[in-house]
Design an enzyme around this catalytic site. Structure first.
Site, PDB file in Angstrom:
ATOM      1  N   HIS A 154       0.821  -1.228   0.000  1.00 17.26           N
ATOM      2  CA  HIS A 154       0.000   0.000   0.000  1.00 17.26           C
ATOM      3  C   HIS A 154       0.848   1.268   0.000  1.00 17.26           C
ATOM      4  O   HIS A 154       0.304   2.365  -0.131  1.00 17.26           O
ATOM      5  CB  HIS A 154      -0.925   0.028   1.222  1.00 17.26           C
ATOM      6  N   ASP A 190      -2.837 -10.513  -2.324  1.00 19.98           N
ATOM      7  CA  ASP A 190      -3.358 -10.084  -1.023  1.00 19.98           C
ATOM      8  C   ASP A 190      -4.855  -9.758  -1.185  1.00 19.98           C
ATOM      9  O   ASP A 190      -5.324  -9.468  -2.287  1.00 19.98           O
ATOM     10  CB  ASP A 190      -2.583  -8.836  -0.567  1.00 19.98           C
ATOM     11  N   ASP A 279      -4.690 -12.815   3.992  1.00 16.57           N
ATOM     12  CA  ASP A 279      -5.953 -12.216   4.456  1.00 16.57           C
ATOM     13  C   ASP A 279      -7.129 -12.543   3.540  1.00 16.57           C
ATOM     14  O   ASP A 279      -8.251 -12.098   3.801  1.00 16.57           O
ATOM     15  CB  ASP A 279      -5.819 -10.698   4.690  1.00 16.57           C
TER      16      ASP A 279
HETATM   17  C1  SP5 Z   1      -1.290  -5.141   3.928  1.00 21.45           C
HETATM   18  C2  SP5 Z   1      -2.735  -5.114   4.329  1.00 21.45           C
HETATM   19  O1  SP5 Z   1      -3.380  -6.153   4.322  1.00 21.45           O
HETATM   20  N1  SP5 Z   1      -3.243  -3.944   4.731  1.00 21.45           N
HETATM   21  C3  SP5 Z   1      -4.626  -3.855   5.062  1.00 21.45           C
HETATM   22  C4  SP5 Z   1      -5.032  -2.557   5.646  1.00 21.45           C
HETATM   23  C5  SP5 Z   1      -6.496  -2.560   5.953  1.00 21.45           C
HETATM   24  N2  SP5 Z   1      -6.864  -1.511   6.828  1.00 21.45           N
HETATM   25  C6  SP5 Z   1      -8.269  -1.217   6.955  1.00 21.45           C
HETATM   26  C7  SP5 Z   1      -9.090  -2.396   7.343  1.00 21.45           C
HETATM   27  C8  SP5 Z   1     -10.524  -2.044   7.593  1.00 21.45           C
HETATM   28  C9  SP5 Z   1     -11.258  -3.277   8.009  1.00 21.45           C
HETATM   29  N3  SP5 Z   1     -12.572  -3.027   8.416  1.00 21.45           N
HETATM   30  C10 SP5 Z   1     -13.339  -4.219   8.683  1.00 21.45           C
HETATM   31  C11 SP5 Z   1     -13.338  -4.596  10.131  1.00 21.45           C
HETATM   32  C12 SP5 Z   1     -14.220  -5.770  10.386  1.00 21.45           C
HETATM   33  N4  SP5 Z   1     -14.508  -5.921  11.775  1.00 21.45           N
HETATM   34 ZN    ZN Z   2      -4.317  -7.063   2.777  1.00 21.09          ZN
END
Ligand code: SP5
Ligand code: ZN
Length: 336
Positions: A154, A190, A279
């Site tokens: 990112h 990813d 993920d």
């Molecule tokens: C490298 C990588 O996988 N970065 C991911 C960054 C994600 N950040 C924001 C995630 C927001 C998730 N919201 C959902 C929560 C469910 N409880």
């Molecule tokens: Zn990710």
């Protein structure tokens, strides 16, 4: 499979992040280190390649900021990790950047990527880990795994976000081009779109970037990753996105992976880099695909069928209790 890691990467340990309006324990937590390390049979030592390969990808002012951001935060009397809270939206005047708060807003695009005390040391060695894996592959090893942590896909030339500070994959791709490779393909698997990598190579024809991910209409990072983003200028036609809906299982994922693989094959790169995130796993706490542990073996084997020199770099994956098994399944499938 030969793997690379430096214990200095563990120096990055952010405490909290902002998620859905709440400060919660950071998903990209230190426990990921032991979970993944325990799944790796052979960990080789990361070698220091210095700053030049990092400077070849990231803006000098941004690198300087990363190196001193936490110290400046402490000097301003702030507790804990350095967090942005004000962002220069469209049309604002260029900032004088006199205060750490202004700089954090300038260089971050989210509130999930704090600069902790050991962040610079960790991300420096993280990039070195990617470069060490690359050395093995350029030296004739068919495939190497760089256990990059924190993630990198990112991060852009001059920005951090999505738990990423330096773009390990982009640093390795650029280094490969400067050390004999003519064409590099990056196949990002990813759960999230690899927006930093896309941005860095958007106008370049020597790097084909492909990303399979959750549809940005529903998922982070929202502002990138749509199917109509296909590159620009000399890079027109050299970026491909494969957004998929929440709930996607391996059965629905595989045809998209095969389409991406066809693109790689047609490009005929000297080197393949695979940013791998666990993920996409059904049990991931912040993501919404339905891929199971055994599917990663099939995924690894499907990509390995390209039969290209390959550097695999770790990205996300937050179900700590299943993380080792998911990484091992992918690497086993790749080698089988
Ligand atoms: C490298 C990588 O996988 N970065 C991911 C960054 C994600 N950040 C924001 C995630 C927001 C998730 N919201 C959902 C929560 C469910 N409880
Ligand atoms: Zn990710």
């Amino acid at each position: 499979m030969i793997s690379y890691f430096s214990d200095r990467q563990a120096r990055h340990a952010p405490a909290m992040e902002l998620q859905n309006g709440e400060m919660v324990p950071h998903a990209e937590c230190h426990a990921r280190v032991d979970a993944i390390k325990s799944a790796l049979p052979r960990i080789a030592i990361t070698e220091d390649h210095g700053m030049a390969p990092i400077q070849a990808v990231h803006e000098a002012a941004y690198i300087d900021f990363l190196q001193r951001a936490h110290a400046d935060w402490v000097a301003a009397g702030r507790p804990g990790d350095a967090f942005p809270y004000v962002f220069p939206i469209r049309g604002r005047r260029p900032l004088a950047l006199a205060r750490i708060d202004a700089e954090l807003g300038q260089y971050a695009y989210d509130c999930g990527t704090p600069v902790a005390e050991g962040t610079w040391e960790a991300v420096y060695w993280n990039a070195q880990t990617a470069l060490s894996g690359l050395d093995a592959v350029l030296g004739g090893t068919a495939c190497a795994f760089a256990f990059c942590r924190p993630p990198g896909h990112h991060a852009g030339r001059d920005y951090m976000g999505g738990y990423s500070y330096l773009n390990n994959v982009a640093i390795a791709a650029e280094h490969a081009l400067r050390h004999g490779a003519k064409k590099v393909a990056v196949l990002d698997v990813d759960y999230h779109h690899g927006n930093g990598t896309q941005d860095i190579f958007y106008e370049r024809e020597e790097v084909l970037t492909l990303s399979l991910h959750a549809d940005p209409k529903s998922d982070y990072p929202f502002y990138w990753g749509h199917a109509d983003e296909t590159g620009a200028g000399a890079g027109a036609g050299y970026n491909h996105n494969f957004p998929m809906p929440r709930g996607t299982s391996w059965v629905a994922y595989k045809p998209n992976l095969l389409r991406a693989i066809d693109r790689v094959q047609a490009f005929q790169p000297d080197l393949l880099i695979v940013p791998y995130g666990a993920d996409t796993y059904a049990g991931d706490p912040i993501s919404f695909f339905n891929i199971e542990t055994e599917d990663y073996t099939a995924m690894g084997a499907t990509i390995a069928a390209l039969d290209l020199p390959t550097l695999i770099c770790m990205e996300g994956g937050y179900a700590v209790e299943s993380l080792g098994a998911n990484v091992a399944a992918f690497l086993t499938g790749f080698e089988a």
